[in-house]
Design an enzyme around this catalytic site. Sequence first.
Site, PDB file in Angstrom:
ATOM      1  N   THR A 118      31.853  18.300  30.695  1.00 25.37           N
ATOM      2  CA  THR A 118      32.816  18.828  31.664  1.00 25.37           C
ATOM      3  C   THR A 118      34.003  17.893  31.876  1.00 25.37           C
ATOM      4  O   THR A 118      33.866  16.666  31.747  1.00 25.37           O
ATOM      5  CB  THR A 118      32.088  19.048  33.014  1.00 25.37           C
ATOM      6  OG1 THR A 118      33.049  19.302  34.032  1.00 25.37           O
ATOM      7  CG2 THR A 118      31.271  17.822  33.438  1.00 25.37           C
ATOM      8  N   ASP A 119      35.130  18.469  32.280  1.00 27.61           N
ATOM      9  CA  ASP A 119      36.300  17.644  32.620  1.00 27.61           C
ATOM     10  C   ASP A 119      36.027  16.754  33.831  1.00 27.61           C
ATOM     11  O   ASP A 119      36.752  15.782  34.073  1.00 27.61           O
ATOM     12  CB  ASP A 119      37.540  18.514  32.869  1.00 27.61           C
ATOM     13  CG  ASP A 119      37.408  19.526  34.004  1.00 27.61           C
ATOM     14  OD1 ASP A 119      36.344  19.583  34.642  1.00 27.61           O
ATOM     15  OD2 ASP A 119      38.385  20.270  34.246  1.00 27.61           O
ATOM     16  N   GLU A 120      34.978  17.080  34.601  1.00 27.14           N
ATOM     17  CA  GLU A 120      34.704  16.296  35.815  1.00 27.14           C
ATOM     18  C   GLU A 120      34.303  14.852  35.506  1.00 27.14           C
ATOM     19  O   GLU A 120      34.342  13.998  36.389  1.00 27.14           O
ATOM     20  CB  GLU A 120      33.625  16.970  36.658  1.00 27.14           C
ATOM     21  CG  GLU A 120      34.032  18.348  37.093  1.00 27.14           C
ATOM     22  CD  GLU A 120      33.364  18.833  38.370  1.00 27.14           C
ATOM     23  OE1 GLU A 120      32.692  18.041  39.039  1.00 27.14           O
ATOM     24  OE2 GLU A 120      33.533  20.021  38.688  1.00 27.14           O
TER      25      GLU A 120
ATOM     26  N   TYR B 145      26.761  15.181  40.425  1.00 27.52           N
ATOM     27  CA  TYR B 145      26.804  16.081  39.261  1.00 27.52           C
ATOM     28  C   TYR B 145      27.577  15.453  38.110  1.00 27.52           C
ATOM     29  O   TYR B 145      27.069  15.333  36.985  1.00 27.52           O
ATOM     30  CB  TYR B 145      27.443  17.428  39.647  1.00 27.52           C
ATOM     31  CG  TYR B 145      27.903  18.237  38.449  1.00 27.52           C
ATOM     32  CD1 TYR B 145      26.984  18.797  37.573  1.00 27.52           C
ATOM     33  CD2 TYR B 145      29.267  18.421  38.178  1.00 27.52           C
ATOM     34  CE1 TYR B 145      27.401  19.528  36.460  1.00 27.52           C
ATOM     35  CE2 TYR B 145      29.694  19.144  37.082  1.00 27.52           C
ATOM     36  CZ  TYR B 145      28.760  19.695  36.220  1.00 27.52           C
ATOM     37  OH  TYR B 145      29.185  20.412  35.112  1.00 27.52           O
TER      38      TYR B 145
ATOM     39  N   LYS C 188      26.355  14.192  34.394  1.00 26.66           N
ATOM     40  CA  LYS C 188      26.909  14.740  33.154  1.00 26.66           C
ATOM     41  C   LYS C 188      27.485  13.615  32.282  1.00 26.66           C
ATOM     42  O   LYS C 188      27.341  13.640  31.052  1.00 26.66           O
ATOM     43  CB  LYS C 188      27.997  15.781  33.455  1.00 26.66           C
ATOM     44  CG  LYS C 188      27.506  17.078  34.060  1.00 26.66           C
ATOM     45  CD  LYS C 188      26.593  17.891  33.166  1.00 26.66           C
ATOM     46  CE  LYS C 188      27.294  18.471  31.965  1.00 26.66           C
ATOM     47  NZ  LYS C 188      26.352  19.337  31.168  1.00 26.66           N
TER      48      LYS C 188
HETATM   49  P1  NAD Z   1      24.731  27.643  35.124  1.00 28.79           P
HETATM   50  O1  NAD Z   1      24.256  26.892  36.319  1.00 28.79           O
HETATM   51  O2  NAD Z   1      25.252  29.031  35.309  1.00 28.79           O
HETATM   52  O3  NAD Z   1      23.544  27.759  34.069  1.00 28.79           O
HETATM   53  C1  NAD Z   1      22.685  26.696  33.771  1.00 28.79           C
HETATM   54  C2  NAD Z   1      21.478  27.267  33.023  1.00 28.79           C
HETATM   55  O4  NAD Z   1      20.630  26.168  32.667  1.00 28.79           O
HETATM   56  C3  NAD Z   1      20.630  28.225  33.856  1.00 28.79           C
HETATM   57  O5  NAD Z   1      20.259  29.337  33.088  1.00 28.79           O
HETATM   58  C4  NAD Z   1      19.415  27.390  34.232  1.00 28.79           C
HETATM   59  O6  NAD Z   1      18.234  28.159  34.440  1.00 28.79           O
HETATM   60  C5  NAD Z   1      19.291  26.494  33.008  1.00 28.79           C
HETATM   61  N1  NAD Z   1      18.588  25.228  33.291  1.00 28.79           N
HETATM   62  C6  NAD Z   1      18.770  24.396  34.335  1.00 28.79           C
HETATM   63  N2  NAD Z   1      17.929  23.332  34.233  1.00 28.79           N
HETATM   64  C7  NAD Z   1      17.239  23.501  33.073  1.00 28.79           C
HETATM   65  C8  NAD Z   1      16.245  22.750  32.406  1.00 28.79           C
HETATM   66  N3  NAD Z   1      15.784  21.590  32.911  1.00 28.79           N
HETATM   67  N4  NAD Z   1      15.756  23.216  31.242  1.00 28.79           N
HETATM   68  C9  NAD Z   1      16.192  24.386  30.723  1.00 28.79           C
HETATM   69  N5  NAD Z   1      17.120  25.153  31.311  1.00 28.79           N
HETATM   70  C10 NAD Z   1      17.636  24.720  32.470  1.00 28.79           C
HETATM   71  O7  NAD Z   1      25.773  26.713  34.416  1.00 28.79           O
HETATM   72  P2  NAD Z   1      27.111  27.093  33.630  1.00 28.79           P
HETATM   73  O8  NAD Z   1      28.212  27.220  34.597  1.00 28.79           O
HETATM   74  O9  NAD Z   1      26.820  28.182  32.679  1.00 28.79           O
HETATM   75  O10 NAD Z   1      27.342  25.723  32.828  1.00 28.79           O
HETATM   76  C11 NAD Z   1      26.751  25.552  31.544  1.00 28.79           C
HETATM   77  C12 NAD Z   1      27.085  24.160  31.050  1.00 28.79           C
HETATM   78  O11 NAD Z   1      28.490  24.009  30.992  1.00 28.79           O
HETATM   79  C13 NAD Z   1      26.578  23.032  31.959  1.00 28.79           C
HETATM   80  O12 NAD Z   1      26.123  21.998  31.148  1.00 28.79           O
HETATM   81  C14 NAD Z   1      27.803  22.623  32.752  1.00 28.79           C
HETATM   82  O13 NAD Z   1      27.713  21.261  33.114  1.00 28.79           O
HETATM   83  C15 NAD Z   1      28.901  22.856  31.731  1.00 28.79           C
HETATM   84  N6  NAD Z   1      30.216  23.189  32.263  1.00 28.79           N
HETATM   85  C16 NAD Z   1      30.375  24.190  33.180  1.00 28.79           C
HETATM   86  C17 NAD Z   1      31.644  24.531  33.613  1.00 28.79           C
HETATM   87  C18 NAD Z   1      31.868  25.621  34.642  1.00 28.79           C
HETATM   88  O14 NAD Z   1      32.987  25.730  35.177  1.00 28.79           O
HETATM   89  N7  NAD Z   1      30.889  26.466  34.949  1.00 28.79           N
HETATM   90  C19 NAD Z   1      32.758  23.851  33.105  1.00 28.79           C
HETATM   91  C20 NAD Z   1      32.559  22.817  32.175  1.00 28.79           C
HETATM   92  C21 NAD Z   1      31.285  22.520  31.748  1.00 28.79           C
HETATM   93  O1  DAU Z   2      35.667  21.435  36.187  1.00 27.20           O
HETATM   94  C1  DAU Z   2      34.491  21.874  35.558  1.00 27.20           C
HETATM   95  C2  DAU Z   2      33.448  22.118  36.614  1.00 27.20           C
HETATM   96  O2  DAU Z   2      33.864  23.277  37.331  1.00 27.20           O
HETATM   97  C3  DAU Z   2      32.050  22.313  36.039  1.00 27.20           C
HETATM   98  O3  DAU Z   2      31.649  21.135  35.399  1.00 27.20           O
HETATM   99  C4  DAU Z   2      31.070  22.686  37.149  1.00 27.20           C
HETATM  100  O4  DAU Z   2      29.801  22.984  36.580  1.00 27.20           O
HETATM  101  C5  DAU Z   2      31.593  23.900  37.876  1.00 27.20           C
HETATM  102  O5  DAU Z   2      30.751  24.215  38.977  1.00 27.20           O
HETATM  103  C6  DAU Z   2      33.015  23.670  38.376  1.00 27.20           C
HETATM  104  O6  DAU Z   2      33.039  22.652  39.418  1.00 27.20           O
HETATM  105  P1  DAU Z   2      33.969  22.766  40.720  1.00 27.20           P
HETATM  106  O7  DAU Z   2      33.374  21.945  41.787  1.00 27.20           O
HETATM  107  O8  DAU Z   2      35.400  22.533  40.387  1.00 27.20           O
HETATM  108  O9  DAU Z   2      33.807  24.349  41.000  1.00 27.20           O
HETATM  109  P2  DAU Z   2      33.552  25.162  42.348  1.00 27.20           P
HETATM  110  O10 DAU Z   2      33.648  26.607  42.014  1.00 27.20           O
HETATM  111  O11 DAU Z   2      32.341  24.699  43.076  1.00 27.20           O
HETATM  112  O12 DAU Z   2      34.824  24.746  43.224  1.00 27.20           O
HETATM  113  C7  DAU Z   2      36.141  24.997  42.754  1.00 27.20           C
HETATM  114  C8  DAU Z   2      37.092  24.487  43.818  1.00 27.20           C
HETATM  115  O13 DAU Z   2      36.959  25.324  44.982  1.00 27.20           O
HETATM  116  C9  DAU Z   2      36.804  23.074  44.288  1.00 27.20           C
HETATM  117  O14 DAU Z   2      38.032  22.433  44.594  1.00 27.20           O
HETATM  118  C10 DAU Z   2      35.991  23.272  45.557  1.00 27.20           C
HETATM  119  C11 DAU Z   2      36.574  24.560  46.126  1.00 27.20           C
HETATM  120  N1  DAU Z   2      35.623  25.378  46.919  1.00 27.20           N
HETATM  121  C12 DAU Z   2      34.441  25.709  46.343  1.00 27.20           C
HETATM  122  C13 DAU Z   2      33.516  26.438  47.042  1.00 27.20           C
HETATM  123  C14 DAU Z   2      32.178  26.807  46.426  1.00 27.20           C
HETATM  124  C15 DAU Z   2      35.963  25.816  48.189  1.00 27.20           C
HETATM  125  O15 DAU Z   2      37.067  25.547  48.693  1.00 27.20           O
HETATM  126  N2  DAU Z   2      35.047  26.542  48.886  1.00 27.20           N
HETATM  127  C16 DAU Z   2      33.828  26.868  48.365  1.00 27.20           C
HETATM  128  O16 DAU Z   2      33.026  27.526  49.082  1.00 27.20           O
END
Ligand code: NAD
Ligand code: DAU
Length: 364
Positions: A146-148, A170, A174
Amino acid sequence: MTAPASPRFRRLLVTGGAGFIGSCFVRDTLARRDGTTIVVLDKMTYAGNRANLAPVVADPEQAAHLTFVVGDIADAKAVAPLVAGVDAVVNFAAESHVDRSILDPEAFLRTDVMGVHVLLEACRLEQERARKGDRAAAPRFLQVSTDEVYGSVETGASREGDRLEPRSPYSAAKAGGELLVNSYFVTYGMDALVTRGSNTYGPYHHPEKLIPLFITNAIDDQPLPLYGDGLQRRDWLYVADHAGAIGHVLQNGRSGEVYNVPAENERTNRAVVTDLLALLDKPWSLVRQVEDRAGHDRRYAMDGSKLAALGWTNGMKFEDGLAATVDWYLAHEDWWRAIKSGDWNAYYERQYAARLASSKEAGR
Ligand code: NAD
Ligand code: DAU
């Protein structure tokens, strides 16, 4: 009609394939019908959802190319036989929500660090088998990061070689996971690489995250809890573009490399919420300014030139992606109402009850 090009890695283990981005990767890969077979390994935490793979299961030809295993990536016994049967592992499995990592960090270390370690060890064993001639080639390992991991980026855009400064449990977990991946490349010569994606949105996104939470709350005329001043900036990437970029890096990326996957759609949270409310025809008065997230990263931004040089271009414009996403949530109430029930209520209460009780008008 020409047959689809044959991919280099055709037998895949996709961990976390029942989650948001992993399930999109599975759906889109199998929909290409290019001979790829996928084993999904998913622990089915609160974020895993079999319904996310329903379109695959409903298509007999695609379903025949999918095996679904419920299990934990941190369980070496479950992982080893699965890795033995594939050409590549794509690790989506993670605890993924920053707010939950602030409430309960431990699960993040177990899955996002130890889980990666267990997967890498299984790949190392297969690499040994390949060296002895017991299998054709060692498996490739792609870690979805992730970019985080760059931390809050006040100006400019992070490049792959920049220092990692994660600031939440988190993102720290990562970062630990992907540093392990690099260590296995350097130390054991493993075929391993990393993608760092930006904030992803689209259909099947769990309603704990900003965009789906605000869409579904707004549909029900419930308050939208905006953290702090709402001027934090995120770079919004459509889920099919993120999944597609990961597939492209898997097939074409160089071992040992990290690839940023940005969207170039930087927006403040306020701007995103304004667009969502316009699409849903709901008033700004639903938005409540609530206590900020602890350690809230102000901005993420990445440079995408390395991925572009590898030949990948995103396809979705933010305005179109957001409209498609809103339409999807309007058409799939059964999907998100099932998630926003049961355990969800305890989470929502813990995360938002006190915040909403002390909230104020968000002002425009
Ligand atoms: P998500 O939370 O929707 O899905 C995660 C999945 O992993 C779920 O199906 C969960 O059951 C499974 N899981 C959790 N723990 C596990 C374990 N110990 N063994 C096997 N399975 C397990 O997440 P997402 O948003 O689809 O993100 C997927 C990947 O992409 C993650 O690695 C996250 O860090 C990365 N990522 C997400 C975002 C975003 O904005 N959502 C952005 C950049 C990177
Ligand atoms: O940047 C990549 C990441 O994006 C991934 O690695 C993470 O898995 C994914 O969850 C996401 O993280 P963020 O923390 O950026 O996403 P989130 O949707 O939780 O929040 C987006 C922005 O909105 C952040 O600035 C927090 C704000 N927010 C979020 C929630 C849930 C609010 O203001 N209110 C809220 O209730």
